[in-house]
Design a protein around this motif. Structure first.
Motif, short mmCIF file in Angstrom:
data_model
loop_
_atom_site.label_atom_id
_atom_site.label_comp_id
_atom_site.label_asym_id
_atom_site.label_seq_id
_atom_site.Cartn_x
_atom_site.Cartn_y
_atom_site.Cartn_z
N HIS A 105 1.30 -1.32 -0.16
CA HIS A 105 0.32 -0.15 -0.18
C HIS A 105 1.12 0.68 0.27
N ARG A 106 1.96 0.85 -0.61
CA ARG A 106 3.02 2.34 -0.41
C ARG A 106 2.49 3.83 -0.71
N ARG A 107 2.35 4.69 -0.19
CA ARG A 107 2.25 6.37 -0.85
C ARG A 107 2.97 7.12 0.36
N ASN A 108 2.89 8.31 -0.25
CA ASN A 108 3.94 8.78 0.18
C ASN A 108 3.22 9.27 1.13
N LEU A 109 3.60 9.65 2.39
CA LEU A 109 3.12 10.31 3.40
C LEU A 109 3.10 12.37 3.28
N PHE A 110 3.62 12.39 2.40
CA PHE A 110 3.01 14.04 2.04
C PHE A 110 2.82 14.59 0.73
N THR A 111 2.35 13.53 -0.06
CA THR A 111 2.11 13.75 -1.18
C THR A 111 1.00 13.19 -1.88
N ASP A 112 0.57 11.77 -1.25
CA ASP A 112 -0.66 11.13 -1.53
C ASP A 112 -1.91 11.60 -1.03
N PRO A 113 -2.41 12.15 -1.89
CA PRO A 113 -3.54 12.79 -1.40
C PRO A 113 -4.96 12.24 -0.48
N ASP A 114 -5.07 10.76 -0.25
CA ASP A 114 -5.44 9.68 0.28
C ASP A 114 -4.96 10.00 1.62
N ALA A 115 -3.60 10.01 1.30
CA ALA A 115 -1.95 9.18 2.84
C ALA A 115 -2.28 11.05 3.94
N VAL A 116 -2.78 11.87 3.05
CA VAL A 116 -2.47 12.91 3.32
C VAL A 116 -3.57 13.49 4.66
N SER A 117 -5.09 13.00 4.04
CA SER A 117 -6.14 12.73 4.16
C SER A 117 -6.39 12.14 5.35
N GLY A 118 -5.79 11.05 5.22
CA GLY A 118 -5.80 10.06 6.56
C GLY A 118 -5.27 11.04 7.75
N GLN A 119 -4.09 11.67 7.54
CA GLN A 119 -3.17 12.23 8.45
C GLN A 119 -4.09 13.48 9.01
N ALA A 120 -4.63 14.12 8.81
CA ALA A 120 -6.14 15.08 8.66
C ALA A 120 -6.61 14.39 9.64
N ASP A 121 -7.29 13.88 9.24
CA ASP A 121 -8.71 12.76 10.13
C ASP A 121 -8.08 12.66 11.36
N TYR A 122 -6.61 11.70 11.64
CA TYR A 122 -6.31 11.72 13.08
C TYR A 122 -5.85 12.66 13.75
N LEU A 123 -5.39 14.27 13.14
CA LEU A 123 -4.97 15.10 13.91
C LEU A 123 -5.90 15.95 14.56
N ARG A 124 -6.94 15.80 13.35
CA ARG A 124 -7.86 16.73 13.88
C ARG A 124 -9.32 15.65 14.57
N THR A 125 -9.54 14.05 14.70
CA THR A 125 -9.64 13.29 15.72
C THR A 125 -9.39 13.84 17.52
N LEU A 126 -8.00 13.10 17.20
CA LEU A 126 -7.20 13.78 19.05
C LEU A 126 -7.48 15.15 19.20
N ALA A 127 -6.82 16.30 17.75
CA ALA A 127 -7.18 17.87 18.96
C ALA A 127 -8.49 17.62 19.52
N ALA A 128 -9.81 17.57 18.83
CA ALA A 128 -11.20 17.74 19.17
C ALA A 128 -11.36 16.88 20.40
N ALA A 129 -10.78 15.78 20.52
CA ALA A 129 -10.64 14.97 21.87
C ALA A 129 -10.83 15.50 22.92
N LEU A 130 -9.25 16.61 22.68
CA LEU A 130 -8.64 17.20 24.02
C LEU A 130 -9.40 18.78 24.41
N ALA A 131 -9.62 19.40 23.09
CA ALA A 131 -9.88 20.85 22.89
C ALA A 131 -10.88 21.28 24.09
N ASP A 132 -11.27 20.57 24.94
CA ASP A 132 -12.05 20.67 26.30
C ASP A 132 -11.45 20.94 27.05
N ARG A 133 -10.27 20.41 27.68
CA ARG A 133 -9.50 19.84 28.68
C ARG A 133 -8.79 21.17 28.51
#
Length: 417
Positions: A105-133
């Motif tokens: 499933h080799r994807r470039n971490l920095f340029t593949d649209p699906d890989a970058v979208s998955g990273q964005a979802d992940y970071l957004r989820t972690l941030a949202a989980a802690l946003a009210d702390r």
């Protein structure tokens, strides 16, 4: 009057290292945090392991996110704020990247649209989980993620400087979407400042995100060249702080010394406390320092295999939570700064940095250990001159110099060797 400098530590769990997420025990975490709080520190930097938290591009494990929140709440109970590094990424010589980015499933971490979208979802989820702390400082995109983008990594994900910049902006925006108004940033290892072909640049480091992060490790050739007590060795963290300011558009942009440690054998155990004192004192003499976060909290257990030798002994505490001499020194400095904070004066003499075009810095190796900029900075520091650093293209910008309190600019050639 500027805020007091923050003092914290990169949290390395005493039981199981970062693999503790696989067998998460909140009581063990609480005991670790008790030992950190006892040092008088005010924050920790936390490392969820990316493939443990997001094993599939469309699966961010709810239980893992809950455990991260539990850790943050336990820290709050002990008066500790929390910064979270999302993409691990690279830690202590090991790479942790999900299977959906490698081999079949080799994807470039920095340029593949699906890989970058998955990273964005992940970071957004972690941030949202802690946003009210209230004790949540914000997200760091990942730990030294630039090491994946070029050599010496054995299997790099190549990117251009423009592609790296787009990636950083996209993921910083995802963090902001998840937790608006927090201190979100990115952090790279020092190839950003020293390696000519590294696509993550000094300009990106000093201009994108809420603060600039620098990671100071004297095993990069500095201690090998100058020894454990050399001026360049003891001033290396301060040098990186000041070097970052050369590229900053904001003359008073905060700088976070997010990683710094005393690596054996270049810094022997019996000298770790003295190195810690010299390094921290030098960094505290830099204006606009946001904080210092030592690497790391607890030693790595000898029961874990295949770490580089130096990684086992970097903790301020042993794996059974006993305070080491460097830990005592950090605790002492933190107490001193609470009682009587050091307020550094502006650095009136600046050393010009000519790394070529300021956006791409194609000749930034002039700043590397042994290079003319680094050597001139060390020589001036040894003579008691508190040098700043300024891009050669800004050396005649009187407004910029005045905003930084710089009265005179000299070149490395003026300083000599």
């Amino acid at each position: 009057m500027p805020s007091a400098v923050r003092f914290g530590v990169n949290y390395t769990p005493s039981q199981g290292w970062f693999h503790h997420w696989l067998d998460f025990e909140i009581d063990a975490v609480r005991a670790d945090l008790d030992s950190i709080a006892a040092l008088g520190l005010d924050h920790i930097r936390v490392f969820p392991i990316w493939p443990y938290f997001q094993p599939n591009r469309s699966l961010i494990r709810p239980r893992a996110v809950e455990q991260l929140v539990q850790l943050a709440d336990a820290a709050a109970e002990r008066g500790l704020d929390v910064n979270v590094d999302g993409l691990q990424g690279h830690l202590s010589s090991f790479d942790f990247v999900p299977s959906w980015t490698r081999t079949w499933h080799r994807r470039n971490l920095f340029t593949d649209p699906d890989a970058v979208s998955g990273q964005a979802d992940y970071l957004r989820t972690l941030a949202a989980a802690l946003a009210d702390r209230p004790n949540f400082i914000g997200m760091t995109i990942g730990n030294e993620i630039n090491q994946f983008a070029a050599g010496p990594h054995p299997d790099p994900d190549p990117a251009t400087t423009d592609e790296a910049g787009r990636w950083l902006r996209r993921l910083l925006a995802a963090c902001e979407e998840g937790a608006p108004g927090r201190t979100h940033l990115h952090a790279e290892y020092d190839a950003t400042w020293y390696q000519d072909d590294q696509p993550f640049t000094p300009a990106q480091a000093a201009r994108l995100g809420a603060v600039t992060a620098v990671h100071s490790w004297v095993f990069n050739g500095t201690a090998q060249r100058h020894g454990r007590t050399g001026t360049a060795t003891e001033q290396h963290a301060a040098y990186l702080v000041e070097l970052s300011k050369a590229w900053a558009d904001d003359p008073h942009r905060p700088v976070w010394l997010q990683e710094v440690g005393a690596p054996a054998p270049l810094i022997p155990a019996e000298h770790a406390a003295a190195f810690t004192r010299a390094t921290v004192d030098a960094a505290l003499d830099c204006e606009d320092l946001w904080g210092i976060t030592w690497w790391c909290s607890h030693d790595v257990s000898r029961s874990l295999a295949d770490f580089p030798e130096l990684e086992y002994s970097l903790g301020l505490l042993t794996e059974d939570r006993r305070v080491k001499p460097a830990g005592e020194e950090v605790a002492r400095i933190a107490r001193e700064q609470r009682e009587a904070p050091h307020r550094p004066a502006p650095r009136g003499i600046a050393l010009a940095v000519d790394a070529g075009d300021e956006e791409d810095a194609p000749r930034r190796s002039v700043c590397a250990p042994g290079g003319p900029v680094s050597e001139a900075f060390a020589r001036l520091s040894a003579e008691g001159v508190r040098p700043a650093l300024v891009l050669a293209g800004r050396a005649g910008d009187t407004a910029h110099l005045a905003a930084r309190g710089i009265r005179e600019v000299v070149t490395p050639a003026d300083v000599g060797t």
